[in-house]
Write a protein that holds these residues in place. Structure first.
Motif, mmCIF file in Angstrom:
data_model
loop_
_atom_site.group_PDB
_atom_site.id
_atom_site.type_symbol
_atom_site.label_atom_id
_atom_site.label_comp_id
_atom_site.label_asym_id
_atom_site.label_seq_id
_atom_site.Cartn_x
_atom_site.Cartn_y
_atom_site.Cartn_z
ATOM 1 N N ARG A 227 84.957 35.552 74.835
ATOM 2 C CA ARG A 227 86.033 35.647 75.818
ATOM 3 C C ARG A 227 87.379 35.475 75.118
ATOM 4 O O ARG A 227 87.572 34.540 74.343
ATOM 5 C CB ARG A 227 85.824 34.588 76.908
ATOM 6 N N SER B 185 88.312 49.928 73.523
ATOM 7 C CA SER B 185 87.480 49.131 74.418
ATOM 8 C C SER B 185 88.195 47.861 74.834
ATOM 9 O O SER B 185 88.002 47.358 75.921
ATOM 10 C CB SER B 185 86.151 48.774 73.735
ATOM 11 N N SER B 186 89.060 47.332 73.953
ATOM 12 C CA SER B 186 89.773 46.107 74.288
ATOM 13 C C SER B 186 90.757 46.352 75.423
ATOM 14 O O SER B 186 90.988 45.487 76.252
ATOM 15 C CB SER B 186 90.495 45.547 73.059
ATOM 16 N N SER B 187 91.388 47.540 75.450
ATOM 17 C CA SER B 187 92.367 47.816 76.481
ATOM 18 C C SER B 187 91.700 48.073 77.829
ATOM 19 O O SER B 187 92.332 47.974 78.870
ATOM 20 C CB SER B 187 93.218 49.027 76.082
ATOM 21 N N SER B 188 90.410 48.426 77.811
ATOM 22 C CA SER B 188 89.719 48.730 79.056
ATOM 23 C C SER B 188 89.075 47.503 79.683
ATOM 24 O O SER B 188 88.588 47.563 80.791
ATOM 25 C CB SER B 188 88.652 49.803 78.805
ATOM 26 N N ARG B 189 89.045 46.383 78.946
ATOM 27 C CA ARG B 189 88.468 45.171 79.512
ATOM 28 C C ARG B 189 89.360 44.667 80.652
ATOM 29 O O ARG B 189 90.579 44.619 80.520
ATOM 30 C CB ARG B 189 88.340 44.080 78.431
ATOM 31 N N SER B 190 88.748 44.269 81.753
ATOM 32 C CA SER B 190 89.535 43.803 82.881
ATOM 33 C C SER B 190 90.031 42.389 82.617
ATOM 34 O O SER B 190 89.302 41.533 82.101
ATOM 35 C CB SER B 190 88.700 43.840 84.163
ATOM 36 N N TYR C 44 92.123 35.740 81.010
ATOM 37 C CA TYR C 44 91.073 36.031 80.038
ATOM 38 C C TYR C 44 90.490 37.413 80.268
ATOM 39 O O TYR C 44 90.618 37.998 81.345
ATOM 40 C CB TYR C 44 89.973 34.966 80.067
ATOM 41 N N ALA C 45 89.843 37.914 79.227
ATOM 42 C CA ALA C 45 89.079 39.158 79.311
ATOM 43 C C ALA C 45 87.834 38.979 78.467
ATOM 44 O O ALA C 45 87.886 38.379 77.385
ATOM 45 C CB ALA C 45 89.903 40.345 78.816
ATOM 46 N N ASP C 46 86.714 39.461 78.949
ATOM 47 C CA ASP C 46 85.462 39.340 78.217
ATOM 48 C C ASP C 46 85.323 40.471 77.205
ATOM 49 O O ASP C 46 85.333 41.646 77.569
ATOM 50 C CB ASP C 46 84.258 39.360 79.171
ATOM 51 N N ALA C 47 85.208 40.095 75.930
ATOM 52 C CA ALA C 47 84.904 41.067 74.892
ATOM 53 C C ALA C 47 83.405 41.350 74.864
ATOM 54 O O ALA C 47 82.979 42.433 74.482
ATOM 55 C CB ALA C 47 85.360 40.552 73.530
ATOM 56 N N ARG C 48 82.624 40.351 75.253
ATOM 57 C CA ARG C 48 81.171 40.532 75.375
ATOM 58 C C ARG C 48 80.647 39.527 76.393
ATOM 59 O O ARG C 48 80.953 38.337 76.301
ATOM 60 C CB ARG C 48 80.482 40.307 74.023
#
Length: 208
Positions: free
Chosen positions: A130, A11-16, A26-30
Motif C-alpha cells: 500500500r 498501472s500506478s496512475s490507474s490505482r484508485s 492511500y492506493a494499493d499497489a498489490r
C-alpha cells in the motif's frame, strides 16, 4: 518484495486513491491474498511483520527496511509505539530496533492506512503493498524531527516541520512451522506474497 517508485508505470496512475477522514490517502499497489488485518475493540491488538519505506515530500528517503541494516522486516504491534527487528526465518527472536526514548518510525497515519480507519476503504491483507500519503498532523507535526532525534531513530536525515510524508508499506505473509527434530516446537516464518508459502528447513537442514 516489489518496489514502487513515484514515477513508475501506467498501472500506478490507474490505482484508485482512497481518502480517509483523517486526511490520510492511500492506493494499493498489490492487494494481498493473506488474512485481513483487523483490530476489533476489546481484543488484543494484532502484530504485523512488514517492510516499510518512508520518503519526504521531495522524494528523498528517510529509511528503507529492505536497504538499511541487514534488510530484516520490522515487527509492529498496532496501537503501540515500539518497532522491532524481525529475525529472518530461523535466526532467533525479535530484537528491539529503537533506543530508549526514541520516537517511533511507524506514525499514526501509517496505522490508519493499514486498518483503513474511517471505513472509506478496506484494511490491508497480509501480502499486500500500500502506497500511503500522511499529512503532517498524523506524522511528526509542527515539531518535525531534529538531527539528533533522527540519529536516535535510525533515520537518514531530519524531518522538517509540518512535513507531508510518503510511505510504501508491504505486509509479509506468515505461517507457523514446526522446527525439524524438535518436540513439536513451532516458529513463525514470514515472506513476501510472491514467495508464499515460505520456504522452511527440512530435518536434514535443506531448505524446502
Amino acid at each position: 518484495g516489489e518496489r514502487i517508485s513515484s514515477s513508475s508505470s501506467s498501472s500506478s496512475s490507474s490505482r484508485s486513491i482512497v481518502r480517509l477522514l483523517s486526511g490520510v490517502q492511500y492506493a494499493d499497489a498489490r492487494v494481498g491474498l493473506g488474512p485481513v488485518i483487523d483490530n476489533p475493540r476489546g481484543r488484543t491488538a494484532p502484530t504485523v511483520v512488514m517492510h516499510l519505506r518512508a520518503l519526504l515530500r521531495d522524494g528523498s528517503v528517510l529509511f528503507d527496511t529492505v536497504e538499511d541494516g541487514d534488510g530484516s522486516p520490522i515487527l509492529y504491534r498496532l496501537g503501540s509505539s515500539e518497532v522491532q527487528d524481525f529475525a529472518n526465518f530461523f535466526g532467533g527472536g525479535a530484537g528491539s530496533d529503537s533506543r530508549r526514548g526514541a520516537r517511533s518510525k511507524v506514525v499514526s497515519g501509517v496505522e490508519d492506512a493499514i486498518l483503513a480507519r474511517g471505513q472509506q476503504g478496506d484494511p490491508m491483507r497480509e501480502g499486500g503493498i500500500r502506497m500511503v500519503v500522511v499529512p503532517s498532523p498524523l506524522g511528526y507535526g509542527n515539531a518535525g524531527v531534529s538531527r539528533f532525534e533522527a540519529f536516535q531513530m535510525g533515520l537518514r536525515k531530519p524531518i522538517p516541520r509540518n512535513e507531508l510524508l510518503r510511505y510504501e508499506v508491504e505486509l509479509l505473509r506468515c505461517l507457523d512451522v514446526e522446527i525439524p527434530d524438535s518436540t513439536g516446537q513451532t516458529i513463525q516464518a514470514c515472506c513476501a506474497e510472491e514467495n508464499y508459502p515460505c520456504k522452511t528447513p527440512s530435518a536434514n537442514g535443506e531448505v524446502q
